[in-house]
Design a protein around this motif. Sequence first.
Motif, PDB file in Angstrom:
ATOM      1  N   ALA A 167       0.810  -1.224   0.000  1.00 33.55           N
ATOM      2  CA  ALA A 167       0.000   0.000   0.000  1.00 33.55           C
ATOM      3  C   ALA A 167       0.843   1.273   0.000  1.00 33.55           C
ATOM      4  O   ALA A 167       0.437   2.286   0.568  1.00 33.55           O
ATOM      5  CB  ALA A 167      -0.942   0.008   1.203  1.00 33.55           C
ATOM      6  N   ALA A 168       2.020   1.223  -0.628  1.00 35.92           N
ATOM      7  CA  ALA A 168       2.889   2.398  -0.763  1.00 35.92           C
ATOM      8  C   ALA A 168       3.231   3.029   0.588  1.00 35.92           C
ATOM      9  O   ALA A 168       3.456   4.237   0.682  1.00 35.92           O
ATOM     10  CB  ALA A 168       2.246   3.440  -1.688  1.00 35.92           C
ATOM     11  N   LEU A 169       3.281   2.210   1.636  1.00 34.70           N
ATOM     12  CA  LEU A 169       3.546   2.682   2.990  1.00 34.70           C
ATOM     13  C   LEU A 169       4.962   2.326   3.412  1.00 34.70           C
ATOM     14  O   LEU A 169       5.302   1.147   3.558  1.00 34.70           O
ATOM     15  CB  LEU A 169       2.539   2.057   3.962  1.00 34.70           C
ATOM     16  N   ALA A 170       5.800   3.352   3.620  1.00 33.28           N
ATOM     17  CA  ALA A 170       7.131   3.151   4.184  1.00 33.28           C
ATOM     18  C   ALA A 170       7.008   2.971   5.684  1.00 33.28           C
ATOM     19  O   ALA A 170       6.195   3.647   6.336  1.00 33.28           O
ATOM     20  CB  ALA A 170       8.024   4.338   3.862  1.00 33.28           C
ATOM     21  N   GLU A 171       7.815   2.062   6.248  1.00 33.07           N
ATOM     22  CA  GLU A 171       7.731   1.788   7.681  1.00 33.07           C
ATOM     23  C   GLU A 171       9.119   1.689   8.310  1.00 33.07           C
ATOM     24  O   GLU A 171      10.096   1.315   7.657  1.00 33.07           O
ATOM     25  CB  GLU A 171       6.988   0.474   7.930  1.00 33.07           C
ATOM     26  N   PHE A 172       9.182   2.005   9.580  1.00 35.82           N
ATOM     27  CA  PHE A 172      10.390   1.867  10.391  1.00 35.82           C
ATOM     28  C   PHE A 172       9.964   1.459  11.795  1.00 35.82           C
ATOM     29  O   PHE A 172       8.943   1.943  12.282  1.00 35.82           O
ATOM     30  CB  PHE A 172      11.159   3.196  10.450  1.00 35.82           C
ATOM     31  N   PRO A 173      10.742   0.592  12.452  1.00 32.86           N
ATOM     32  CA  PRO A 173      11.907  -0.145  11.971  1.00 32.86           C
ATOM     33  C   PRO A 173      11.506  -1.459  11.311  1.00 32.86           C
ATOM     34  O   PRO A 173      10.321  -1.811  11.315  1.00 32.86           O
ATOM     35  CB  PRO A 173      12.689  -0.393  13.251  1.00 32.86           C
ATOM     36  N   ASP A 174      12.495  -2.192  10.776  1.00 29.71           N
ATOM     37  CA  ASP A 174      12.185  -3.502  10.197  1.00 29.71           C
ATOM     38  C   ASP A 174      12.566  -4.640  11.135  1.00 29.71           C
ATOM     39  O   ASP A 174      12.423  -5.805  10.793  1.00 29.71           O
ATOM     40  CB  ASP A 174      12.844  -3.676   8.826  1.00 29.71           C
ATOM     41  N   CYS A 175      13.057  -4.276  12.337  1.00 27.60           N
ATOM     42  CA  CYS A 175      13.345  -5.249  13.400  1.00 27.60           C
ATOM     43  C   CYS A 175      13.492  -4.461  14.699  1.00 27.60           C
ATOM     44  O   CYS A 175      13.461  -3.227  14.693  1.00 27.60           O
ATOM     45  CB  CYS A 175      14.606  -6.063  13.088  1.00 27.60           C
ATOM     46  N   VAL A 176      13.644  -5.139  15.790  1.00 22.03           N
ATOM     47  CA  VAL A 176      13.749  -4.468  17.089  1.00 22.03           C
ATOM     48  C   VAL A 176      15.021  -3.621  17.137  1.00 22.03           C
ATOM     49  O   VAL A 176      16.107  -4.079  16.776  1.00 22.03           O
ATOM     50  CB  VAL A 176      13.756  -5.496  18.239  1.00 22.03           C
ATOM     51  N   PHE A 211       4.307   7.471   5.512  1.00 23.19           N
ATOM     52  CA  PHE A 211       5.218   6.785   6.430  1.00 23.19           C
ATOM     53  C   PHE A 211       4.508   6.470   7.740  1.00 23.19           C
ATOM     54  O   PHE A 211       3.691   7.255   8.226  1.00 23.19           O
ATOM     55  CB  PHE A 211       6.436   7.669   6.715  1.00 23.19           C
ATOM     56  N   ALA A 212       4.833   5.311   8.318  1.00 16.73           N
ATOM     57  CA  ALA A 212       4.275   4.925   9.616  1.00 16.73           C
ATOM     58  C   ALA A 212       5.310   4.104  10.386  1.00 16.73           C
ATOM     59  O   ALA A 212       6.293   3.609   9.816  1.00 16.73           O
ATOM     60  CB  ALA A 212       2.991   4.112   9.437  1.00 16.73           C
ATOM     61  N   ILE A 213       5.074   3.964  11.672  1.00 15.80           N
ATOM     62  CA  ILE A 213       5.920   3.125  12.519  1.00 15.80           C
ATOM     63  C   ILE A 213       5.411   1.687  12.484  1.00 15.80           C
ATOM     64  O   ILE A 213       4.207   1.446  12.592  1.00 15.80           O
ATOM     65  CB  ILE A 213       5.921   3.645  13.973  1.00 15.80           C
ATOM     66  N   ALA A 214       6.328   0.738  12.324  1.00 11.68           N
ATOM     67  CA  ALA A 214       5.979  -0.680  12.306  1.00 11.68           C
ATOM     68  C   ALA A 214       5.905  -1.186  13.747  1.00 11.68           C
ATOM     69  O   ALA A 214       6.783  -1.910  14.221  1.00 11.68           O
ATOM     70  CB  ALA A 214       7.005  -1.472  11.494  1.00 11.68           C
ATOM     71  N   PRO A 252       8.874  15.559   0.802  1.00 12.10           N
ATOM     72  CA  PRO A 252       8.432  15.097   2.114  1.00 12.10           C
ATOM     73  C   PRO A 252       7.420  13.963   1.982  1.00 12.10           C
ATOM     74  O   PRO A 252       6.739  13.851   0.959  1.00 12.10           O
ATOM     75  CB  PRO A 252       7.785  16.336   2.716  1.00 12.10           C
ATOM     76  N   LEU A 253       7.327  13.150   3.012  1.00 12.08           N
ATOM     77  CA  LEU A 253       6.270  12.138   3.089  1.00 12.08           C
ATOM     78  C   LEU A 253       5.423  12.437   4.317  1.00 12.08           C
ATOM     79  O   LEU A 253       5.956  12.709   5.394  1.00 12.08           O
ATOM     80  CB  LEU A 253       6.856  10.732   3.223  1.00 12.08           C
ATOM     81  N   PRO A 254       4.093  12.384   4.184  1.00 10.94           N
ATOM     82  CA  PRO A 254       3.246  12.578   5.364  1.00 10.94           C
ATOM     83  C   PRO A 254       3.408  11.421   6.329  1.00 10.94           C
ATOM     84  O   PRO A 254       3.605  10.269   5.937  1.00 10.94           O
ATOM     85  CB  PRO A 254       1.834  12.616   4.761  1.00 10.94           C
ATOM     86  N   LEU A 255       3.309  11.737   7.614  1.00 12.83           N
ATOM     87  CA  LEU A 255       3.459  10.732   8.666  1.00 12.83           C
ATOM     88  C   LEU A 255       2.096  10.300   9.165  1.00 12.83           C
ATOM     89  O   LEU A 255       1.249  11.145   9.484  1.00 12.83           O
ATOM     90  CB  LEU A 255       4.276  11.286   9.837  1.00 12.83           C
ATOM     91  N   ALA A 256       1.892   9.006   9.236  1.00 17.43           N
ATOM     92  CA  ALA A 256       0.675   8.449   9.822  1.00 17.43           C
ATOM     93  C   ALA A 256       1.059   7.839  11.164  1.00 17.43           C
ATOM     94  O   ALA A 256       1.253   6.619  11.281  1.00 17.43           O
ATOM     95  CB  ALA A 256       0.083   7.409   8.891  1.00 17.43           C
ATOM     96  N   LEU A 257       1.186   8.675  12.169  1.00 21.72           N
ATOM     97  CA  LEU A 257       1.683   8.223  13.478  1.00 21.72           C
ATOM     98  C   LEU A 257       0.519   8.073  14.459  1.00 21.72           C
ATOM     99  O   LEU A 257      -0.441   8.835  14.410  1.00 21.72           O
ATOM    100  CB  LEU A 257       2.706   9.215  14.030  1.00 21.72           C
TER     101      LEU A 257
END
Length: 257
Positions: A167-176, A211-214, A252-257
């Motif tokens: 869904a074109a969503l960048a996320e961070f982090p990809d691990c702990v 962008f969102a947090i994983a 910029p990318l909007p943040l979905a936090l």
Amino acid sequence: MRFETPLVPARLRRRYKRFLADVVFDPGPEPGPETDSDARGAAGAEAGTETTVHCPNPGAMLGLATPGARVWLSPAANPARKLRWTWELTEPADGIGRGLVGINTGHPNRLAAEAIGAGRIPELAGYAALRREVKYGRNSRIDLLLEDEGRPACYVEVKNVHLLRGAALAEFPDCVTTRGAKHLEELGDMVEAGHRAVMLYVVQRSDCDRFAIAGDLDPGYARALDRALGRGVEALCVACEITPEEIAVVRPLPLAL
């Protein structure tokens, strides 16, 4: 950020021990001008041969380390270095995402500094000085410190983002990342000491629109960011355009936090 030498294409065999990968050099097409073939020969990149390269990414690299994926490598400046190639870019081979993805976590600080200097991150514009890797907090170093007479110093922590699960969503982090959570606490301390503090996420890919947090991958980091935002830490996210010749922050990318 332009690559100092032309990148060379290869196919990924496997990634292992976090910082190692086996690749087979790709016979083509070449990524850049005619001199690329000279760079190949000088660095010993014989088409069809297999070699072990440095993987400059400690994360899980979900979706970016699929055997058979096309990757792009930079030759070492020092010919005596044990691993003569560094993995820089990859083309996702899992059907999710498109284009090139930057996997080198050593680049975002430079990308951010260049973008700030060029005025491409308006929220961080107007400071007279930018310093990198400045000691602060509890035995830490801030990635970027922005300073200007008559205004609070701005502490900028930079994180590399390459995860895309759909869904074109960048996320961070990809691990702990306990280290990432620690940095958020220290940014909050800087705000309470009267400074400005910014968490800057640099997305090394161009196929995302937000962008969102994983939080499912690292609930502790998600909680740490919530606490930091509550203490006055700011969060920003920017995306890059990537070619085998250059990586640059462009929007910029909007943040979905």
